[in-house]
Write a protein that holds these residues in place. Structure first.
Motif, PDB file in Angstrom:
ATOM      1  N   GLY A  55       0.784  -1.229   0.000  1.00  0.00           N
ATOM      2  CA  GLY A  55       0.000   0.000   0.000  1.00  0.00           C
ATOM      3  C   GLY A  55       0.818   1.283   0.000  1.00  0.00           C
ATOM      4  N   ARG A 102       0.579   3.299  -3.266  1.00  0.00           N
ATOM      5  CA  ARG A 102      -0.744   3.894  -3.446  1.00  0.00           C
ATOM      6  C   ARG A 102      -0.931   5.089  -2.516  1.00  0.00           C
ATOM      7  NH1 ARG A 102      -2.072   3.272  -8.008  1.00  0.00           N
ATOM      8  NH2 ARG A 102       0.160   3.471  -7.986  1.00  0.00           N
ATOM      9  N   GLU A 103      -0.432   4.962  -1.296  1.00  0.00           N
ATOM     10  CA  GLU A 103      -0.534   6.060  -0.336  1.00  0.00           C
ATOM     11  C   GLU A 103       0.316   7.247  -0.796  1.00  0.00           C
ATOM     12  OE1 GLU A 103      -2.216   7.792   2.928  1.00  0.00           O
ATOM     13  OE2 GLU A 103      -2.529   5.679   2.481  1.00  0.00           O
ATOM     14  N   ASP A 153      -1.362   9.269  -3.219  1.00  0.00           N
ATOM     15  CA  ASP A 153      -2.622   9.814  -2.707  1.00  0.00           C
ATOM     16  C   ASP A 153      -3.841   9.182  -3.370  1.00  0.00           C
ATOM     17  OD1 ASP A 153      -3.991  11.414  -0.902  1.00  0.00           O
ATOM     18  OD2 ASP A 153      -4.173  13.074  -2.324  1.00  0.00           O
ATOM     19  N   ARG A 154      -3.810   7.863  -3.482  1.00  0.00           N
ATOM     20  CA  ARG A 154      -4.936   7.120  -4.052  1.00  0.00           C
ATOM     21  C   ARG A 154      -5.943   6.790  -2.954  1.00  0.00           C
ATOM     22  NH1 ARG A 154      -3.386   9.298  -8.282  1.00  0.00           N
ATOM     23  NH2 ARG A 154      -2.047   8.160  -9.677  1.00  0.00           N
ATOM     24  N   GLY A 165      -5.110   3.190   0.231  1.00  0.00           N
ATOM     25  CA  GLY A 165      -3.698   3.327   0.563  1.00  0.00           C
ATOM     26  C   GLY A 165      -3.253   2.297   1.585  1.00  0.00           C
ATOM     27  N   LEU A 166      -2.470   2.760   2.541  1.00  0.00           N
ATOM     28  CA  LEU A 166      -1.870   1.861   3.530  1.00  0.00           C
ATOM     29  C   LEU A 166      -2.908   1.056   4.303  1.00  0.00           C
ATOM     30  CD1 LEU A 166       0.899   4.125   5.130  1.00  0.00           C
ATOM     31  CD2 LEU A 166       1.202   2.210   3.562  1.00  0.00           C
ATOM     32  N   ARG A 167      -3.837   1.735   4.930  1.00  0.00           N
ATOM     33  CA  ARG A 167      -4.795   1.037   5.792  1.00  0.00           C
ATOM     34  C   ARG A 167      -5.661   0.064   5.000  1.00  0.00           C
ATOM     35  NH1 ARG A 167      -8.089   5.111   8.876  1.00  0.00           N
ATOM     36  NH2 ARG A 167      -7.989   6.179   6.900  1.00  0.00           N
ATOM     37  N   THR A 168      -6.076   0.468   3.816  1.00  0.00           N
ATOM     38  CA  THR A 168      -6.929  -0.416   3.006  1.00  0.00           C
ATOM     39  C   THR A 168      -6.174  -1.687   2.630  1.00  0.00           C
ATOM     40  OG1 THR A 168      -8.081   1.498   2.119  1.00  0.00           O
ATOM     41  CG2 THR A 168      -8.326  -0.580   0.916  1.00  0.00           C
ATOM     42  N   THR A 186      -4.451   0.321  -8.393  1.00  0.00           N
ATOM     43  CA  THR A 186      -4.901   0.217  -7.008  1.00  0.00           C
ATOM     44  C   THR A 186      -5.714  -1.057  -6.810  1.00  0.00           C
ATOM     45  OG1 THR A 186      -4.906   2.614  -6.757  1.00  0.00           O
ATOM     46  CG2 THR A 186      -6.229   1.356  -5.184  1.00  0.00           C
TER      47      THR A 186
END
Length: 169
Positions: free
Chosen positions: A33, A36-37, A40-41, A44-47, A111
């Motif tokens: 992630g 992606r983070e 700024d998609r 990101g990290l948490r997803t 993503t």
């Protein structure tokens, strides 16, 4: 009450093994992630971390269920491939939500693919195939970072940023 609590916390896999598999899934989801983070998609990290963690949890549940309900010569049909199919379908649903089509442009494919990979990495981690999970994540980093720089040089795509390139959203 004691018996209920005692059996509710019994697992066939040692707690340390379960914790390691879940931590590896989270860590590798984070690694996937990061790109992606950084761009700024929406996912990101948490997803990516939650996707990998959820897949690992489902896999560990399946392993525990096979041990619990598959033992003792019962006529229970157990098929671990069904867990792979269910996780894949669930992650595909989430990933599809990140893909947008607008004015002839498709955004979110990378993503979505990253989320799909995070699910696979979670499955591998949950099943204890940590080498597969780690190698898959390392290859993802190569695809997301150095290959992006190569695309920039060969095809003139911006190396970093939120420009509307179709497979970088």
């Amino acid at each position: 009450m004691h018996e209920i609590l005692a059996t509710s916390f019994d697992t066939h896999l040692p707690l340390a093994v379960i914790l390691l598999r879940l931590l590896v899934a989270c860590g590798l989801g984070l690694v996937i992630g990061i790109d992606r983070e950084a761009r700024d998609r929406p996912a990101g990290l948490r997803t990516h971390m939650l996707t990998a963690l959820a897949a690992a949890v489902f896999t560990i549940i399946a392993i525990e269920m096979i041990e619990t309900f598959g033992a003792g010569g019962r006529q229970t049909q157990l098929d671990p491939i069904r867990v792979v199919e269910a996780v894949t379908a669930g992650v595909a649903f989430l990933a599809a939500g990140t893909i947008l089509q607008s004015r002839g442009s498709v955004r979110g494919l990378t993503t979505g693919a990253g989320m799909w990979l995070a699910g696979a990495v979670g499955l591998a981690s949950g099943a204890g195939y940590l080498t597969v999970a780690i190698l898959g994540s390392l290859l993802a980093i190569i695809v997301l970072l150095p290959v992006r720089l190569l695309e920039s040089r060969l095809f003139g795509k911006p190396p970093i940023g939120n420009e509307g390139n179709e497979d970088d959203s």
